[in-house]
Enzyme design. Structure first.
Site, PDB file in Angstrom:
ATOM      1  N   SER A   1     -26.765  -4.064  18.400  1.00  0.00           N
ATOM      2  CA  SER A   1     -27.482  -5.080  19.153  1.00  0.00           C
ATOM      3  C   SER A   1     -26.810  -6.426  18.979  1.00  0.00           C
ATOM      4  CB  SER A   1     -28.950  -5.172  18.697  1.00  0.00           C
ATOM      5  OG  SER A   1     -29.036  -5.801  17.433  1.00  0.00           O
ATOM      6  N   LYS A   2     -26.953  -7.252  19.990  1.00  0.00           N
ATOM      7  CA  LYS A   2     -26.401  -8.603  19.949  1.00  0.00           C
ATOM      8  C   LYS A   2     -27.059  -9.396  18.822  1.00  0.00           C
ATOM      9  CE  LYS A   2     -25.805 -12.729  22.832  1.00  0.00           C
ATOM     10  NZ  LYS A   2     -26.072 -13.333  24.150  1.00  0.00           N
TER      11      LYS A   2
END
Length: 492
Positions: A262-263
């Protein structure tokens, strides 16, 4: 209700070919899982001589990022995933941006109300989604029991409402997924989700079904997190009387055995990987193998080769773990396979970060760097000594393998200096001949002579190429100057 309009919409649908779609939200971040979805979607279309469609799903206005659509276009273009239809090039079933299709969703929502597959909900929205889910999971929403006349009257009076999907109270819903097989879900476990929000915009749950049908999508590729929602999509298809597409749900790409990429956790996007010195072709090849196996030993595939061999039967149900070291291996193989002129072109910006001296011909670096480079971003550190000799200590001259120490190194440099000064035509062949002949004359192994020369001209123990290559690139004048610095260090 104007059924002619719906008939015309049906008549527009392309049929008789495989049609896939990549439908990202413009959030400004093309993560590895998104890129894999785009790639698999593209490969299914190309393997079957079909059409690959780009659709922008921007109905969640709160998540939009300015310029994000350009990121999507650029990523697809850089990766060679050319779409046949989309917002930028048009096509027979546009518009291809969801907010431009608002009127379409409204009409199909009205049609679904007519068919009994949905109802207007005038209830106050709960404070959070969890409350909403619990409130309507068991089909106890009082609005579901309003007569058509009551619902129409309240809507006509201007009372705000959302449109919810009507789920059958009993029975089960069954669908088939190309990866996970046949899945059956009891209907009483399904939420009656909002299809049209109070602002008139559709939710993902509604818009993607309408768009996939009207665009003639035959294969829907998406993450396995949507498996739980797929029964509700099936019920929508059934309520409209439409054919259900083939589902291909892919398990997630994980950072490790417990966490998705995930970012938010700093995991790299496609753009991040390119900025870190990875080649697009290597990234694409590696991403293709994240959860898919072609069978056999081959790992390196061009995009055109992937188009030939890709088969959804090779997609695994298990999550794939993103291994940056494996990607780095792929990248090094791709760099080694580049035509030398292409490597020079790609490496020049990285070489120029540390080579400011215009007298140095950067094309000479290619033979040294190409076989020794894992990532393009490795290059500046490898060659930083060419522009300026580092301040190094004489301990570098001591090397057990070469049988050198400070005293031996001083002797070797004093012997080598006049030999190199005497070379008139400064090239690798002449430098090599001069130094090898000197070692033979002195009765020492080549390494005992070459190690001190290399340390004196590079000021570091690990270099791309040996003493001869470095001397040649530096040029005669700079080589002699650096050797004299080395002699001075060893003499003091």
């Amino acid at each position: 209700m104007d059924m002619k309009w719906f008939e015309d919409m049906e008549a527009r649908i392309p049929r008789g070919e495989v049609r896939t779609r990549f439908a990202p939200s413009p959030t400004g971040y093309m993560h590895v899982g998104n890129l894999r979805t785009a790639l698999y979607t593209y490969l299914i279309a190309r393997k079957n001589n079909g059409k690959f469609i780009l659709r922008i799903e921007d109905t969640d206005q709160g998540r939009l990022v300015e310029g994000a659509t350009d990121v999507i276009y650029k990523t697809l273009a850089d990766c060679g995933l050319t779409h046949d239809e989309g917002p930028d090039i048009g096509g027979p079933v546009g518009p291809y941006i969801q907010t431009e299709r608002r009127e379409i969703y409204g009409k199909y929502a009205e049609l679904l109300l007519e068919k009994g597959g949905a109802y207007r909900c005038f209830c106050q929205k709960p404070e959070n989604e969890e409350q909403e889910s619990e409130a309507f999971k068991k089909h106890d929403n009082p609005c579901a029991h309003l007569t058509k006349e009551e619902s129409d009257a309240r809507a006509a009076a201007g009372e705000p409402f959302v449109i919810r999907q009507r789920i059958p109270h009993e029975g089960t819903t069954t669908f088939h997924d190309e990866i996970f097989g046949v899945i059956t879900v009891p209907n009483d476990t399904l939420d009656e989700n909002v299809l049209i929000k109070s602002d008139g915009l559709p939710t993902y749950n509604f818009a993607n079904v309408i768009d996939d049908h009207l665009m003639g999508i035959t294969h829907v590729v998406r993450g396995s997190e949507y498996l739980a929602s797929t029964p509700k999509y099936n019920l929508l298809y059934e309520a409209f009387g439409w054919e259900v597409p083939k589902y291909v749900h892919c398990s997630p790409v994980m950072r490790d055995h417990h966490n998705k990429m995930s970012k938010r956790h700093g995991d790299p996007s496609y753009e991040d990987l390119i900025a870190q010195g990875y080649l697009t072709d290597a990234v694409l090849n590696y991403v293709a193998l994240l959860g898919w196996s072609p069978g056999g030993e081959q790992e390196i595939y061009s995009l055109s080769e992937l188009c030939e061999v890709f088969d959804t039967a090779g997609i695994s149900k298990s999550p794939a773990i993103f291994d940056i070291e494996k990607l780095t291996y792929f990248n090094s193989e791709y760099i080694k396979a580049l035509p030398p002129e292409r490597f020079v072109e790609l490496s020049e910006p990285y070489i120029r970060q540390n080579i400011k001296n215009p007298a140095i011909n950067i094309s000479l670096f290619a033979p040294l760097l190409q076989p020794r480079t894992d990532k393009l971003t490795d290059i500046p550190e490898k060659i930083d000594f060419f522009d300026e000799l580092p301040d190094y200590g004489i301990e570098l001259y001591t090397n057990k393998k070469s049988k050198t120490d400070a005293a031996v190194s001083l002797e070797m440099l004093n012997k080598a200096l006049p030999v190199l000064e005497a070379i008139e035509n400064w090239n690798e062949e002449n430098i090599h001949s001069a130094l090898v002949s000197l070692a033979e004359t002195l009765g020492v192994k080549n390494a005992m002579l070459m190690w001190p020369v290399r340390i004196s001209v590079a000021g570091k123990t690990v270099t791309p190429g040996g003493a001869i290559e470095i001397c040649y690139i530096l040029g005669k004048e700079e080589t002699i100057r650096r050797m004299r610095v080395g002699i001075e260090k060893l003499s003091s």
